[in-house]
Scaffold this motif. Structure first.
Motif, PDB file in Angstrom:
ATOM      1  N   LEU A   1       0.817  -1.202   0.000  1.00  0.00           N
ATOM      2  CA  LEU A   1       0.000   0.000   0.000  1.00  0.00           C
ATOM      3  C   LEU A   1       0.859   1.264   0.000  1.00  0.00           C
ATOM      4  CD1 LEU A   1      -2.912   1.149   0.242  1.00  0.00           C
ATOM      5  CD2 LEU A   1      -2.544   1.144   2.705  1.00  0.00           C
ATOM      6  N   LEU A   2       1.865   1.300   0.853  1.00  0.00           N
ATOM      7  CA  LEU A   2       2.723   2.486   0.923  1.00  0.00           C
ATOM      8  C   LEU A   2       3.540   2.687  -0.349  1.00  0.00           C
ATOM      9  CD1 LEU A   2       3.977   2.416   4.607  1.00  0.00           C
ATOM     10  CD2 LEU A   2       2.366   4.003   3.565  1.00  0.00           C
ATOM     11  N   VAL A   3       4.043   1.615  -0.898  1.00  0.00           N
ATOM     12  CA  VAL A   3       4.861   1.734  -2.112  1.00  0.00           C
ATOM     13  C   VAL A   3       3.998   2.139  -3.307  1.00  0.00           C
ATOM     14  CG1 VAL A   3       6.209   0.388  -3.764  1.00  0.00           C
ATOM     15  CG2 VAL A   3       6.705   0.229  -1.346  1.00  0.00           C
ATOM     16  N   CYS A   4       2.821   1.547  -3.436  1.00  0.00           N
ATOM     17  CA  CYS A   4       1.955   1.892  -4.565  1.00  0.00           C
ATOM     18  C   CYS A   4       1.388   3.301  -4.441  1.00  0.00           C
ATOM     19  CB  CYS A   4       0.824   0.874  -4.695  1.00  0.00           C
ATOM     20  SG  CYS A   4       1.401  -0.730  -5.257  1.00  0.00           S
ATOM     21  N   LEU A   5       1.104   3.731  -3.224  1.00  0.00           N
ATOM     22  CA  LEU A   5       0.624   5.101  -3.036  1.00  0.00           C
ATOM     23  C   LEU A   5       1.678   6.122  -3.424  1.00  0.00           C
ATOM     24  CD1 LEU A   5      -1.489   5.053   0.233  1.00  0.00           C
ATOM     25  CD2 LEU A   5      -2.263   5.537  -2.087  1.00  0.00           C
ATOM     26  N   GLY A   6       2.933   5.773  -3.260  1.00  0.00           N
ATOM     27  CA  GLY A   6       4.006   6.685  -3.650  1.00  0.00           C
ATOM     28  C   GLY A   6       4.035   6.958  -5.138  1.00  0.00           C
ATOM     29  N   ALA A   7       3.498   6.028  -5.926  1.00  0.00           N
ATOM     30  CA  ALA A   7       3.496   6.213  -7.375  1.00  0.00           C
ATOM     31  C   ALA A   7       2.326   7.070  -7.844  1.00  0.00           C
ATOM     32  CB  ALA A   7       3.446   4.861  -8.073  1.00  0.00           C
ATOM     33  N   VAL A   8       1.225   7.095  -7.078  1.00  0.00           N
ATOM     34  CA  VAL A   8       0.033   7.763  -7.583  1.00  0.00           C
ATOM     35  C   VAL A   8      -0.488   8.888  -6.705  1.00  0.00           C
ATOM     36  CG1 VAL A   8      -0.737   5.781  -8.913  1.00  0.00           C
ATOM     37  CG2 VAL A   8      -1.461   6.003  -6.555  1.00  0.00           C
ATOM     38  N   ALA A   9      -0.212   8.867  -5.433  1.00  0.00           N
ATOM     39  CA  ALA A   9      -0.782   9.865  -4.523  1.00  0.00           C
ATOM     40  C   ALA A   9       0.077  11.113  -4.506  1.00  0.00           C
ATOM     41  CB  ALA A   9      -0.903   9.290  -3.115  1.00  0.00           C
ATOM     42  N   GLY A  10      -0.527  12.221  -4.785  1.00  0.00           N
ATOM     43  CA  GLY A  10       0.207  13.474  -4.745  1.00  0.00           C
ATOM     44  C   GLY A  10       0.240  14.149  -6.103  1.00  0.00           C
ATOM     45  N   THR A  11       0.774  15.326  -6.099  1.00  0.00           N
ATOM     46  CA  THR A  11       0.883  16.086  -7.343  1.00  0.00           C
ATOM     47  C   THR A  11       2.346  16.345  -7.650  1.00  0.00           C
ATOM     48  OG1 THR A  11       0.797  18.209  -6.208  1.00  0.00           O
ATOM     49  CG2 THR A  11      -1.306  17.250  -6.883  1.00  0.00           C
ATOM     50  N   CYS A  12       2.593  16.712  -8.845  1.00  0.00           N
ATOM     51  CA  CYS A  12       3.955  17.053  -9.264  1.00  0.00           C
ATOM     52  C   CYS A  12       4.046  18.548  -9.525  1.00  0.00           C
ATOM     53  CB  CYS A  12       4.332  16.258 -10.511  1.00  0.00           C
ATOM     54  SG  CYS A  12       4.865  14.592 -10.181  1.00  0.00           S
ATOM     55  N   THR A  13       3.547  19.326  -8.602  1.00  0.00           N
ATOM     56  CA  THR A  13       3.565  20.771  -8.766  1.00  0.00           C
ATOM     57  C   THR A  13       5.003  21.268  -8.873  1.00  0.00           C
ATOM     58  OG1 THR A  13       1.557  20.910  -7.450  1.00  0.00           O
ATOM     59  CG2 THR A  13       2.778  22.954  -7.801  1.00  0.00           C
ATOM     60  N   GLN A  14       5.311  21.874  -9.973  1.00  0.00           N
ATOM     61  CA  GLN A  14       6.637  22.399 -10.286  1.00  0.00           C
ATOM     62  C   GLN A  14       7.728  21.331 -10.135  1.00  0.00           C
ATOM     63  OE1 GLN A  14       7.115  25.883  -7.864  1.00  0.00           O
ATOM     64  NE2 GLN A  14       5.832  27.118  -9.206  1.00  0.00           N
ATOM     65  N   GLY A  15       7.410  20.114 -10.529  1.00  0.00           N
ATOM     66  CA  GLY A  15       8.397  19.044 -10.512  1.00  0.00           C
ATOM     67  C   GLY A  15       8.693  18.481  -9.139  1.00  0.00           C
ATOM     68  N   ASP A  16       7.790  18.663  -8.183  1.00  0.00           N
ATOM     69  CA  ASP A  16       8.000  18.167  -6.822  1.00  0.00           C
ATOM     70  C   ASP A  16       7.901  16.645  -6.815  1.00  0.00           C
ATOM     71  OD1 ASP A  16       8.303  18.003  -4.080  1.00  0.00           O
ATOM     72  OD2 ASP A  16       6.155  18.254  -3.709  1.00  0.00           O
ATOM     73  N   ASP A  17       8.999  15.984  -6.514  1.00  0.00           N
ATOM     74  CA  ASP A  17       9.036  14.527  -6.510  1.00  0.00           C
ATOM     75  C   ASP A  17       9.177  13.963  -5.098  1.00  0.00           C
ATOM     76  OD1 ASP A  17      11.578  15.407  -6.128  1.00  0.00           O
ATOM     77  OD2 ASP A  17      12.435  14.397  -7.851  1.00  0.00           O
ATOM     78  N   ALA A  18       8.676  14.671  -4.116  1.00  0.00           N
ATOM     79  CA  ALA A  18       8.804  14.235  -2.725  1.00  0.00           C
ATOM     80  C   ALA A  18       8.028  12.960  -2.457  1.00  0.00           C
ATOM     81  CB  ALA A  18       8.332  15.339  -1.787  1.00  0.00           C
ATOM     82  N   ARG A  19       6.923  12.739  -3.149  1.00  0.00           N
ATOM     83  CA  ARG A  19       6.148  11.519  -2.897  1.00  0.00           C
ATOM     84  C   ARG A  19       6.922  10.265  -3.291  1.00  0.00           C
ATOM     85  NH1 ARG A  19       2.090  10.569  -7.791  1.00  0.00           N
ATOM     86  NH2 ARG A  19       3.295  11.574  -9.419  1.00  0.00           N
ATOM     87  N   PHE A  20       7.766  10.374  -4.290  1.00  0.00           N
ATOM     88  CA  PHE A  20       8.569   9.225  -4.693  1.00  0.00           C
ATOM     89  C   PHE A  20       9.631   8.913  -3.635  1.00  0.00           C
ATOM     90  CE2 PHE A  20       7.231  11.402  -8.634  1.00  0.00           C
ATOM     91  CZ  PHE A  20       6.371  10.420  -9.111  1.00  0.00           C
ATOM     92  N   TYR A  21      10.235   9.966  -3.103  1.00  0.00           N
ATOM     93  CA  TYR A  21      11.200   9.775  -2.014  1.00  0.00           C
ATOM     94  C   TYR A  21      10.512   9.267  -0.755  1.00  0.00           C
ATOM     95  CZ  TYR A  21      15.017  11.997  -4.518  1.00  0.00           C
ATOM     96  OH  TYR A  21      16.004  12.286  -5.425  1.00  0.00           O
TER      97      TYR A  21
END
Length: 148
Positions: free
Chosen positions: A20-40
């Protein structure tokens, strides 16, 4: 303090929470101005759970039935992680785009090496969980046959 009364299902719970946590990292969140914090964040939360899951499966003394359930759960984990992270792996690791998409390629700087391999790490870690649970099931079956 969290107390789990039925310790036999702990491995299954860990697989579900990890997936659940790993899959949510791929889809949950936005990439506002290239923000990749959800992947980290998926890497940050997924790594300790991965290690805990591997340790739990390694020292699991459950019956073969629970080991089979863990294999099915690990197969579902591998399927779901691949579904969410495989397009990102192709887009970033192979094609060289930003994790948020090709529109954000201007945000790529020199330290992008780790970001490119986050999808690969998630896919290979879920594959490792599947292979490890299958090997533990096969070892338990061999030891049961040897005792008969």
């Amino acid at each position: 303090m969290l107390v789990i009364k039925n310790e036999k299902m702990l491995s299954l719970v860990l697989v579900i929470v990890y997936g659940l946590l790993v899959c949510l990292g791929a889809v949950a969140g936005t990439c506002t101005q290239g923000d990749d914090a959800r992947f980290y964040a998926s890497l940050l939360y997924g790594t300790p759970l991965f290690l805990l899951l591997i340790l739990r499966v390694a020292f699991d003394k459950n019956r073969i039935l629970f080991k089979r359930i863990n294999v099915v759960a690990a197969l579902l984990l591998m399927t779901s992680v691949s579904y969410f992270w495989m397009p990102l792996m192709i887009d970033t690791t192979i094609k060289g785009h930003h994790l948020c998409g090709g529109d954000f390629d201007s945000y790529i700087n020199g330290s992008y090496a780790l970001e490119r391999f986050i999808p690969v790490l998630h896919i290979f870690s879920s594959l490792f969980v599947l292979i490890f649970t299958v090997s533990k099931l096969m070892a338990a079956k061999r030891s049961k046959l040897a005792n008969c």
